[in-house]
Scaffold this motif. Sequence first.
Motif, PDB file in Angstrom:
ATOM      1  N   SER A 220       4.859 -12.835  14.071  1.00 62.38           N
ATOM      2  CA  SER A 220       3.648 -13.135  13.256  1.00 62.38           C
ATOM      3  C   SER A 220       2.403 -13.588  14.193  1.00 62.38           C
ATOM      4  O   SER A 220       2.504 -14.252  14.967  1.00 62.38           O
ATOM      5  N   VAL A 221       1.493 -12.695  14.176  1.00 61.80           N
ATOM      6  CA  VAL A 221       0.123 -12.866  15.038  1.00 61.80           C
ATOM      7  C   VAL A 221      -0.593 -14.279  14.913  1.00 61.80           C
ATOM      8  O   VAL A 221      -0.660 -14.916  15.798  1.00 61.80           O
ATOM      9  N   PHE A 222      -0.419 -14.783  13.860  1.00 62.69           N
ATOM     10  CA  PHE A 222      -1.063 -16.178  13.572  1.00 62.69           C
ATOM     11  C   PHE A 222      -0.189 -17.117  12.817  1.00 62.69           C
ATOM     12  O   PHE A 222      -0.509 -18.356  13.002  1.00 62.69           O
ATOM     13  N   GLY A 223       0.901 -16.796  12.194  1.00 59.78           N
ATOM     14  CA  GLY A 223       1.671 -17.818  11.283  1.00 59.78           C
ATOM     15  C   GLY A 223       0.961 -18.187  10.350  1.00 59.78           C
ATOM     16  O   GLY A 223      -0.531 -17.791   9.959  1.00 59.78           O
ATOM     17  N   GLN A 224       1.306 -19.562   9.462  1.00 63.10           N
ATOM     18  CA  GLN A 224       0.278 -20.089   8.385  1.00 63.10           C
ATOM     19  C   GLN A 224       0.802 -21.293   8.185  1.00 63.10           C
ATOM     20  O   GLN A 224       1.894 -21.581   8.790  1.00 63.10           O
ATOM     21  N   PRO A 225       0.025 -22.498   7.760  1.00 64.65           N
ATOM     22  CA  PRO A 225       0.542 -23.523   7.699  1.00 64.65           C
ATOM     23  C   PRO A 225       1.857 -23.760   6.770  1.00 64.65           C
ATOM     24  O   PRO A 225       2.738 -24.656   6.802  1.00 64.65           O
ATOM     25  N   ALA A 226       1.911 -22.881   5.946  1.00 65.86           N
ATOM     26  CA  ALA A 226       3.210 -22.496   5.126  1.00 65.86           C
ATOM     27  C   ALA A 226       4.659 -22.450   5.929  1.00 65.86           C
ATOM     28  O   ALA A 226       5.455 -22.543   5.351  1.00 65.86           O
ATOM     29  N   ARG A 227       4.569 -21.965   7.163  1.00 70.27           N
ATOM     30  CA  ARG A 227       5.492 -21.860   7.977  1.00 70.27           C
ATOM     31  C   ARG A 227       6.327 -23.060   8.343  1.00 70.27           C
ATOM     32  O   ARG A 227       7.351 -22.980   8.822  1.00 70.27           O
ATOM     33  N   PHE A 228       5.632 -24.297   7.829  1.00 71.73           N
ATOM     34  CA  PHE A 228       6.260 -25.649   8.031  1.00 71.73           C
ATOM     35  C   PHE A 228       7.151 -25.818   6.577  1.00 71.73           C
ATOM     36  O   PHE A 228       8.077 -26.477   6.621  1.00 71.73           O
ATOM     37  N   GLY A 229       6.695 -25.075   5.547  1.00 73.24           N
ATOM     38  CA  GLY A 229       7.303 -25.129   4.493  1.00 73.24           C
ATOM     39  C   GLY A 229       6.692 -25.420   3.270  1.00 73.24           C
ATOM     40  O   GLY A 229       5.254 -25.939   3.400  1.00 73.24           O
ATOM     41  N   PHE A 230       6.595 -24.573   2.217  1.00 79.10           N
ATOM     42  CA  PHE A 230       5.939 -24.609   1.095  1.00 79.10           C
ATOM     43  C   PHE A 230       6.582 -24.553  -0.145  1.00 79.10           C
ATOM     44  O   PHE A 230       7.146 -23.293  -0.460  1.00 79.10           O
ATOM     45  N   CYS A 231       6.517 -25.533  -1.133  1.00 77.74           N
ATOM     46  CA  CYS A 231       7.129 -25.461  -2.384  1.00 77.74           C
ATOM     47  C   CYS A 231       6.418 -26.253  -3.329  1.00 77.74           C
ATOM     48  O   CYS A 231       6.098 -27.296  -3.195  1.00 77.74           O
ATOM     49  N   PHE A 232       6.160 -25.771  -4.471  1.00 80.49           N
ATOM     50  CA  PHE A 232       5.420 -26.602  -5.532  1.00 80.49           C
ATOM     51  C   PHE A 232       5.859 -26.225  -6.788  1.00 80.49           C
ATOM     52  O   PHE A 232       6.528 -24.921  -6.769  1.00 80.49           O
ATOM     53  N   GLY A 233       5.345 -26.693  -7.843  1.00 80.59           N
ATOM     54  CA  GLY A 233       5.873 -26.403  -9.251  1.00 80.59           C
ATOM     55  C   GLY A 233       4.732 -25.833 -10.128  1.00 80.59           C
ATOM     56  O   GLY A 233       3.696 -25.751  -9.747  1.00 80.59           O
ATOM     57  N   GLU A 234       5.314 -25.361 -11.130  1.00 78.51           N
ATOM     58  CA  GLU A 234       4.085 -24.791 -12.307  1.00 78.51           C
ATOM     59  C   GLU A 234       3.989 -26.165 -13.393  1.00 78.51           C
ATOM     60  O   GLU A 234       4.859 -26.577 -13.538  1.00 78.51           O
ATOM     61  N   TRP A 235       2.667 -26.267 -13.659  1.00 73.87           N
ATOM     62  CA  TRP A 235       2.248 -27.383 -14.484  1.00 73.87           C
ATOM     63  C   TRP A 235       2.558 -26.527 -16.073  1.00 73.87           C
ATOM     64  O   TRP A 235       1.673 -26.193 -16.385  1.00 73.87           O
ATOM     65  N   GLU A 236       3.745 -26.290 -16.157  1.00 79.88           N
ATOM     66  CA  GLU A 236       3.998 -25.460 -17.350  1.00 79.88           C
ATOM     67  C   GLU A 236       3.692 -26.292 -18.805  1.00 79.88           C
ATOM     68  O   GLU A 236       3.215 -25.356 -19.694  1.00 79.88           O
ATOM     69  N   GLU A 237       3.553 -27.401 -18.766  1.00 82.18           N
ATOM     70  CA  GLU A 237       3.227 -28.069 -19.861  1.00 82.18           C
ATOM     71  C   GLU A 237       1.839 -28.032 -20.167  1.00 82.18           C
ATOM     72  O   GLU A 237       1.183 -28.253 -21.443  1.00 82.18           O
ATOM     73  N   ARG A 238       1.093 -27.597 -19.329  1.00 78.46           N
ATOM     74  CA  ARG A 238      -0.539 -27.185 -19.419  1.00 78.46           C
ATOM     75  C   ARG A 238      -0.635 -25.737 -19.477  1.00 78.46           C
ATOM     76  O   ARG A 238      -1.966 -25.332 -19.594  1.00 78.46           O
ATOM     77  N   SER A 239       0.362 -25.002 -19.598  1.00 79.23           N
ATOM     78  CA  SER A 239      -0.071 -23.417 -19.315  1.00 79.23           C
ATOM     79  C   SER A 239      -0.008 -23.082 -20.892  1.00 79.23           C
ATOM     80  O   SER A 239       0.828 -23.378 -21.854  1.00 79.23           O
ATOM     81  N   PRO A 240      -1.023 -22.260 -21.138  1.00 77.74           N
ATOM     82  CA  PRO A 240      -0.946 -21.633 -22.570  1.00 77.74           C
ATOM     83  C   PRO A 240      -0.124 -20.475 -22.577  1.00 77.74           C
ATOM     84  O   PRO A 240      -0.023 -19.707 -23.560  1.00 77.74           O
ATOM     85  N   TRP A 241       0.627 -20.035 -21.689  1.00 75.10           N
ATOM     86  CA  TRP A 241       1.370 -19.124 -21.848  1.00 75.10           C
ATOM     87  C   TRP A 241       2.851 -19.440 -21.603  1.00 75.10           C
ATOM     88  O   TRP A 241       2.954 -20.771 -20.863  1.00 75.10           O
ATOM     89  N   PRO A 242       3.757 -18.644 -21.730  1.00 75.74           N
ATOM     90  CA  PRO A 242       5.175 -18.934 -21.259  1.00 75.74           C
ATOM     91  C   PRO A 242       5.327 -19.427 -19.851  1.00 75.74           C
ATOM     92  O   PRO A 242       4.521 -18.742 -19.256  1.00 75.74           O
ATOM     93  N   ALA A 243       6.306 -20.258 -19.634  1.00 71.32           N
ATOM     94  CA  ALA A 243       6.315 -20.673 -17.984  1.00 71.32           C
ATOM     95  C   ALA A 243       6.730 -19.536 -17.332  1.00 71.32           C
ATOM     96  O   ALA A 243       7.184 -18.371 -17.775  1.00 71.32           O
ATOM     97  N   LEU A 244       6.414 -19.355 -16.165  1.00 72.42           N
ATOM     98  CA  LEU A 244       6.555 -18.331 -15.112  1.00 72.42           C
ATOM     99  C   LEU A 244       8.108 -17.927 -15.251  1.00 72.42           C
ATOM    100  O   LEU A 244       8.610 -16.783 -15.259  1.00 72.42           O
ATOM    101  N   SER A 245       8.970 -18.914 -15.307  1.00 71.70           N
ATOM    102  CA  SER A 245      10.385 -18.630 -15.275  1.00 71.70           C
ATOM    103  C   SER A 245      10.940 -17.812 -16.402  1.00 71.70           C
ATOM    104  O   SER A 245      11.751 -16.971 -16.451  1.00 71.70           O
ATOM    105  N   VAL A 246      10.332 -18.508 -17.598  1.00 68.93           N
ATOM    106  CA  VAL A 246      10.787 -17.654 -18.899  1.00 68.93           C
ATOM    107  C   VAL A 246      10.171 -16.179 -19.235  1.00 68.93           C
ATOM    108  O   VAL A 246      10.994 -15.464 -19.355  1.00 68.93           O
ATOM    109  N   ARG A 247       9.069 -15.840 -18.264  1.00 73.15           N
ATOM    110  CA  ARG A 247       8.524 -14.645 -18.277  1.00 73.15           C
ATOM    111  C   ARG A 247       9.464 -13.654 -17.324  1.00 73.15           C
ATOM    112  O   ARG A 247       9.558 -12.610 -17.494  1.00 73.15           O
ATOM    113  N   ARG A 248      10.005 -14.541 -16.542  1.00 70.56           N
ATOM    114  CA  ARG A 248      11.000 -13.799 -15.652  1.00 70.56           C
ATOM    115  C   ARG A 248      12.427 -13.786 -16.056  1.00 70.56           C
ATOM    116  O   ARG A 248      13.405 -13.483 -15.393  1.00 70.56           O
ATOM    117  N   GLY A 249      12.625 -14.126 -17.356  1.00 70.20           N
ATOM    118  CA  GLY A 249      14.020 -13.849 -18.124  1.00 70.20           C
ATOM    119  C   GLY A 249      14.804 -15.088 -18.007  1.00 70.20           C
ATOM    120  O   GLY A 249      15.814 -15.027 -18.406  1.00 70.20           O
TER     121      GLY A 249
END
Lengths: 200, 350
Positions: free
Chosen positions: B167-196
């Motif tokens: 990797s030429v530059f890397g990125q800050p996420a290479r320290f670790g990158f994890c977040f959630g979806e605020w599914e309660e505020r989503s007007p659509w089905p949650a990402l996980s539901v859309r993925r089955g």
Amino acid sequence: MRTHGVYMRPHQSYDAGMSDPATVWVRRPTAAPGGDESAPAFRLDRAVSGLTIGVREDRAWRSWQLIGDIWSEYLRRDGAETITVETGAQVGQPGSDDRKQIDELAAVVDAAVVGLGTCGSCTTFTIKDAVALEEQERPVVAVVCEEFLVHGQNVATHLGHRDLKILVLPYPLEARPDDELRAIADEYYPRMLELLGVAS
Amino acid sequence: MTLTSDRVEVAADPRQQYEQAMAERWSDGVPLLPATDDAVEAILAASPYPADHALCVLPPRNGVATVELIAINAAMAGVEPAAFGVVLAALEAMSEPEWNAFGLTTTTSSVFPMLVVNGACRDELGIDYRASCMGGAAGRGSMTIGRAVALCLRNIGGQRAGETTKSVFGQPARFGFCFGEWEERSPWPALSVRRGFRADQNVVTVHGGKGTFPLADIHNDDPRDLLYLIAKSLAFPLANPYLGNPENGEVIVAFNPMWAERFGRAFPDVEDLQRYLRAHACQPIDLWPAANAAMLADRGRVDPEGRVHLFERPDQFVPMVCGGLGSLHAIALPSFGESQMQSKAILSKS
């Protein structure tokens, strides 16, 4: 310094009369790398005349397309037939199609030249495709630019093909004018043949 | 419980431990917690798999990731036992061939696994999905799970900057990158539901993201206009999908909840929004200089109207909702291209 799995602090020494500082025992977080054993590599041990040689190009790298085409021309001049395949995908249907192409190539060629390793993942897939050919007992040369040689060797080793023949080209090839690339093709063609085990 | 990995004696003093971890090359540059037997066993007690189970092989050095080794790295990162299942599910997702871990861990690109979590475990584990969820919110789950996955790649996979990863530059996420979806505020089905998956399941989705690409606007309240500009911004001329195959990869487009509400009114069906993004995520071929334009034309990328689309299909645009309530920002996680997003259910010990 490690002795029987015990970490000895390298920057400190203790007099015999001193009590040891407090220590704790932890578990080592690392794994041994894969590739303890190496699959055999193969050589042609004959002239290329009358043989079919595969050339795997990569549509990402114009420089390698030119060098690969020149080498194909030289191989035909030397009496071989050549089959060129072009890859450029790692996953999805395009990736499956590319790997299938390599398998089909392995079924019909006597030997192959596979390139180009001139970025991280393209070196990885150059080596993977070369390994796929070597696993079909074909003499094969993987072509990798100097900057990516160690990476290419690591990948080959961890895939269990430590003895894979790797031809090293100068780096970078991109942005060189065609006449320089032709000169590189001329200069390295004999070495490519040598690594394939071509006998005169 | 019998642990089988090597035991190592280290100084009890945390500053000396830090130096030793750096000398052993176990660390990402930041201090680690000691992986004592107690800490590792506590994590393993929460594992759905036995300690000696080989979960996957991690490139680039193809180290075998046993559950015990993963637990050791998780202990070093500070993962609480209840969160260990997220680490395991993420690694399982990354070991799916279509995620292309070998390519992603060795590339010159900055790409790194980005973990998106759905389900009730977000709150239980401290996985950030509201303000500053992609860095700064400091939820224990987000920070430790992401870091544990990164440490596994480093210590089990053997990923080392400039050596096994190019990797030429890397990125800050290479320290670790994890977040959630605020599914309660989503007007659509949650990402996980859309993925089955079921809505009541805890799921982690792993995306090979090249970085965080911020988008902002304050001048236009029309949702279609705003989405049009977002689509155009995603189709930046040096985006990876213009280098390679438009059939591969996805871009995550994270909307703040206020914008999501606006977009949800205009596009109640998320697939309509995805089609809209796909239709407008393109640029005229004239945008590119001759050499690039010739290459795109040669690869059949130019449509009859003289446009070059970023991706081939609408489903390659992955909208989701997270972040604070500042109603002027979105953020994209651009694709590496040669990687397909993977999702796994998060298992806990039954």
